[in-house]
Design a protein around this motif. Structure first.
Motif, PDB file in Angstrom:
ATOM      1  N   ILE A  68      61.534  42.150  56.320  1.00  0.00           N
ATOM      2  CA  ILE A  68      62.895  42.534  55.506  1.00  0.00           C
ATOM      3  C   ILE A  68      63.124  44.026  55.954  1.00  0.00           C
ATOM      4  N   ALA A  69      62.288  44.813  56.219  1.00  0.00           N
ATOM      5  CA  ALA A  69      62.454  46.329  56.514  1.00  0.00           C
ATOM      6  C   ALA A  69      63.184  46.102  58.215  1.00  0.00           C
ATOM      7  N   GLU A  70      62.275  45.470  58.901  1.00  0.00           N
ATOM      8  CA  GLU A  70      63.050  45.312  60.267  1.00  0.00           C
ATOM      9  C   GLU A  70      64.189  44.854  60.218  1.00  0.00           C
ATOM     10  N   LEU A  71      64.824  43.694  59.446  1.00  0.00           N
ATOM     11  CA  LEU A  71      65.895  43.336  59.690  1.00  0.00           C
ATOM     12  C   LEU A  71      66.938  44.180  58.825  1.00  0.00           C
ATOM     13  N   ALA A  72      66.558  45.080  57.888  1.00  0.00           N
ATOM     14  CA  ALA A  72      67.698  45.834  57.361  1.00  0.00           C
ATOM     15  C   ALA A  72      67.792  46.904  58.404  1.00  0.00           C
ATOM     16  N   GLY A  73      66.723  47.383  59.032  1.00  0.00           N
ATOM     17  CA  GLY A  73      66.970  48.469  60.245  1.00  0.00           C
ATOM     18  C   GLY A  73      67.883  47.925  61.264  1.00  0.00           C
ATOM     19  N   ARG A  74      67.694  46.589  61.659  1.00  0.00           N
ATOM     20  CA  ARG A  74      68.665  46.182  62.568  1.00  0.00           C
ATOM     21  C   ARG A  74      70.058  46.140  62.253  1.00  0.00           C
ATOM     22  N   ARG A  75      70.367  45.511  61.026  1.00  0.00           N
ATOM     23  CA  ARG A  75      71.621  45.561  60.494  1.00  0.00           C
ATOM     24  C   ARG A  75      72.354  46.888  60.248  1.00  0.00           C
ATOM     25  N   ALA A  76      71.435  47.702  59.811  1.00  0.00           N
ATOM     26  CA  ALA A  76      71.930  49.232  59.693  1.00  0.00           C
ATOM     27  C   ALA A  76      72.283  49.837  61.108  1.00  0.00           C
ATOM     28  N   ALA A  77      71.751  49.453  62.089  1.00  0.00           N
ATOM     29  CA  ALA A  77      71.970  50.081  63.411  1.00  0.00           C
ATOM     30  C   ALA A  77      73.186  49.342  63.916  1.00  0.00           C
ATOM     31  N   GLY A  78      73.522  48.094  63.676  1.00  0.00           N
ATOM     32  CA  GLY A  78      74.916  47.311  64.237  1.00  0.00           C
ATOM     33  C   GLY A  78      75.773  47.388  63.379  1.00  0.00           C
ATOM     34  N   GLY A  79      75.995  47.821  62.036  1.00  0.00           N
ATOM     35  CA  GLY A  79      76.879  47.568  60.954  1.00  0.00           C
ATOM     36  C   GLY A  79      78.002  48.711  61.250  1.00  0.00           C
ATOM     37  N   VAL A  80      79.173  48.303  60.531  1.00  0.00           N
ATOM     38  CA  VAL A  80      80.359  49.010  60.641  1.00  0.00           C
ATOM     39  C   VAL A  80      80.330  49.535  59.187  1.00  0.00           C
ATOM     40  N   GLU A  81      80.452  50.744  59.146  1.00  0.00           N
ATOM     41  CA  GLU A  81      80.218  51.544  57.945  1.00  0.00           C
ATOM     42  C   GLU A  81      81.665  52.149  57.531  1.00  0.00           C
ATOM     43  N   ASP A  82      81.878  52.550  56.154  1.00  0.00           N
ATOM     44  CA  ASP A  82      83.354  52.973  55.717  1.00  0.00           C
ATOM     45  C   ASP A  82      84.585  52.084  56.020  1.00  0.00           C
ATOM     46  N   ASP A  83      84.096  50.651  56.046  1.00  0.00           N
ATOM     47  CA  ASP A  83      85.326  50.132  56.314  1.00  0.00           C
ATOM     48  C   ASP A  83      85.416  48.942  54.892  1.00  0.00           C
ATOM     49  N   PRO A  84      86.448  49.318  54.106  1.00  0.00           N
ATOM     50  CA  PRO A  84      86.475  48.813  52.790  1.00  0.00           C
ATOM     51  C   PRO A  84      87.076  47.432  52.893  1.00  0.00           C
ATOM     52  N   ARG A  85      86.933  46.822  54.190  1.00  0.00           N
ATOM     53  CA  ARG A  85      87.378  45.423  54.141  1.00  0.00           C
ATOM     54  C   ARG A  85      86.042  44.517  54.367  1.00  0.00           C
ATOM     55  N   VAL A  86      84.912  44.972  54.215  1.00  0.00           N
ATOM     56  CA  VAL A  86      83.712  44.287  54.646  1.00  0.00           C
ATOM     57  C   VAL A  86      82.718  45.025  53.775  1.00  0.00           C
ATOM     58  N   LEU A  87      81.678  44.128  53.802  1.00  0.00           N
ATOM     59  CA  LEU A  87      80.323  44.855  53.095  1.00  0.00           C
ATOM     60  C   LEU A  87      79.732  45.488  53.844  1.00  0.00           C
ATOM     61  N   SER A  88      79.224  46.748  53.138  1.00  0.00           N
ATOM     62  CA  SER A  88      78.187  47.527  54.028  1.00  0.00           C
ATOM     63  C   SER A  88      76.927  46.928  54.638  1.00  0.00           C
ATOM     64  N   ALA A  89      76.265  47.602  55.471  1.00  0.00           N
ATOM     65  CA  ALA A  89      75.096  46.635  56.004  1.00  0.00           C
ATOM     66  C   ALA A  89      74.344  46.619  55.010  1.00  0.00           C
ATOM     67  N   HIS A  90      74.137  47.487  54.249  1.00  0.00           N
ATOM     68  CA  HIS A  90      72.957  47.334  52.998  1.00  0.00           C
ATOM     69  C   HIS A  90      73.152  46.283  52.136  1.00  0.00           C
ATOM     70  N   GLU A  91      74.323  46.216  51.641  1.00  0.00           N
ATOM     71  CA  GLU A  91      74.892  44.988  50.781  1.00  0.00           C
ATOM     72  C   GLU A  91      74.942  43.757  51.705  1.00  0.00           C
ATOM     73  N   SER A  92      75.192  43.595  52.844  1.00  0.00           N
ATOM     74  CA  SER A  92      74.880  42.368  53.542  1.00  0.00           C
ATOM     75  C   SER A  92      73.614  41.808  53.857  1.00  0.00           C
ATOM     76  N   VAL A  93      72.775  42.680  54.211  1.00  0.00           N
ATOM     77  CA  VAL A  93      71.451  42.319  54.417  1.00  0.00           C
ATOM     78  C   VAL A  93      70.762  41.799  53.120  1.00  0.00           C
ATOM     79  N   THR A  94      71.024  42.513  51.966  1.00  0.00           N
ATOM     80  CA  THR A  94      70.819  42.228  50.537  1.00  0.00           C
ATOM     81  C   THR A  94      71.013  40.651  50.411  1.00  0.00           C
ATOM     82  N   ASP A  95      72.256  40.259  50.809  1.00  0.00           N
ATOM     83  CA  ASP A  95      73.059  38.957  50.317  1.00  0.00           C
ATOM     84  C   ASP A  95      72.208  38.060  51.120  1.00  0.00           C
ATOM     85  N   GLU A  96      71.789  38.459  52.471  1.00  0.00           N
ATOM     86  CA  GLU A  96      71.197  37.447  53.522  1.00  0.00           C
ATOM     87  C   GLU A  96      69.816  37.424  53.042  1.00  0.00           C
ATOM     88  N   VAL A  97      69.079  38.343  52.569  1.00  0.00           N
ATOM     89  CA  VAL A  97      67.792  38.195  52.056  1.00  0.00           C
ATOM     90  C   VAL A  97      67.740  36.977  50.769  1.00  0.00           C
TER      91      VAL A  97
END
Length: 441
Positions: A68-97
């Protein structure tokens, strides 16, 4: 004196001495097999299997969290932050898990948070979990208590926690390191408490039995204890007036009426009027030298370990019990002398201890003296380790036992020895032993 028990050396069994076996693929093979593979094992071997399975579970959970930590790190590295139209990388990986593991969003968030803490901030805890020295519950305790602490304080606390965590329950571990956290970082602990109080709430949830639980969460501790103590005092008064219901039932009845809008005197009076006045038999009375305790505990551990190494599983329960009895008997004269002091006798006449003696014993052990029990000693029976007559009402023969473990002590195959005031040895039907030291001497 070395305890030698000739004739007890027997065949080495498959699971005897496997407490050292590390978790991983090899242990998984050893644990494979159906229920029928357990039928020929002794009681001691079954406990070895259970302990090995728990170590293997910790190893598997460590792998789960690492993934889970490895996946979260990958999503954080490739995520788009501060975009109100989409979930944050952290929220997204939580739903994925949550979807992948079929758990709730809250459970997934908790897993992701723990995985990231173990990967980034608590490497020692991660290694201990992977090695099977601690389980997931203890890892969560260490994560919780070190949360929001300064880095140096969190590191010191983790090191201290892992020294004793393998031999403590999660409750014992939490109490111990929470005290340390208050000493190491009092300001951070106090701020975390204030933050939690700001989020205090009332929660309700259903139980499988068809009942429901109602809880006030994250109250300031002084307020929570004040409410509990006031309701308990009123419930004890109702018991004194002849209400045959348990204190737990009376507390719930009072709390329900008070939350429903009744005034306190009215709630008590209503319960008293409807009380089932059952005439109950009153409960039957239930039956240090500080510098010596570490040395005596170490001596007892060596003696009992020697017996474990010398005897087969078939006779281990008897051998361990005999060894503990011998240790107790060897120390009798010194123990009596310490308790006696300048007086000609030690102990006090009669069955019931004085209030001062009860306070001393309760301060010596803050909880029931069964190794995994967290029942506060003030709610326990003050048990005579050797039953009264011939046992004495004395600091060297009294210890707090909750009602459950008081009954356990008296069950076939179990024994409890107090080899020194506050230093106790439990022996089990399978031939295991547990040494319980005083919280304070």
């Amino acid at each position: 004196m070395v305890v030698v028990l000739p004739g007890y050396i027997g065949e080495v069994r498959e699971w005897e001495g496997r407490s050292w076996f590390p978790p991983g693929p090899q242990l998984a093979v050893c644990l494979s097999g159906g229920k029928e593979s357990l039928a020929d094992l002794t009681d001691g071997e079954l406990l070895e299997v259970a302990a090995a399975a728990r170590r293997q579970t910790s190893w598997a959970q460590a792998r789960e969290l690492a993934a889970i930590a490895e996946l979260a790190g990958r999503r954080a590295a490739g995520g788009v932050e501060d975009d109100p139209r989409v979930l944050s990388a952290h929220e997204s990986v939580t739903d994925e898990v949550a979807a992948a593991l079929t758990v709730t969003g809250n459970a997934a968030a908790s897993l992701v948070h723990l995985a990231e803490r173990l990967a980034d901030d608590l490497p020692g805890t991660r290694e201990a979990l992977e090695a099977g020295r601690i389980d997931l519950t203890k890892a969560r305790v260490i994560c919780d208590v070190t949360e929001s602490l300064p880095a140096d304080a969190a590191e010191r606390l983790e090191t201290a926690a892992l020294e004793k965590a393998p031999d403590q329950t999660s409750g014992q571990l939490r109490r111990r390191i929470s005290r340390m956290a208050r000493r190491l970082a009092p300001d951070a602990v106090e701020e975390r408490k204030r933050e939690a109080v700001r989020g205090r709430r009332l929660e309700v949830w259903d139980n499988p039995s068809g009942t429901a639980n109602l809880a006030l969460c994250d109250l300031p501790p002084e307020e929570a204890h004040a409410v509990y103590n006031k309701i308990t005092a009123a419930a004890r008064g109702l018991k004194h007036e002849g209400d045959g219901r348990s204190l737990d039932v009376l507390r719930v009845e009072l709390a329900t009426r008070l939350l429903g809008g009744a005034e306190f005197p009215e709630a008590v009076r209503a319960l008293l009027e409807q009380a089932p006045h059952v005439v109950e038999e009153p409960p039957a009375p239930q039956p240090g030298d500080d510098v010596a305790i570490p040395a005596l505990a170490a001596m007892a551990e060596r003696r009992l370990a020697h017996v474990r190494a010398r005897v087969s599983l078939d006779v281990r329960p008897v051998a361990v019990r005999q060894a503990a009895q011998r240790i107790h008997d060897e120390l009798a004269e010194r123990r009596d002398t310490v308790c006696q002091g300048d007086e000609e006798t030690h102990g006090r006449p009669g069955y019931r201890p004085s209030a001062a003696l009860r306070r001393e014993v309760e301060e010596r052990h803050g909880t029931c003296v069964y190794p995994s029990c967290n029942q506060p000693s003030r709610r326990c029976d003050l048990d005579h380790t050797i039953p009264w007559r011939p046992g004495l009402t004395c600091r060297c023969n009294l210890a707090p036992l909750c009602r459950r473990h008081h009954r356990l002590k008296q069950s076939p195959g179990w024994s409890l020895f107090q080899i020194w005031p506050g230093l106790l040895i439990w022996t089990t039907p399978a031939g295991a032993w547990y040494i319980v030291r005083p919280d304070r001497t």
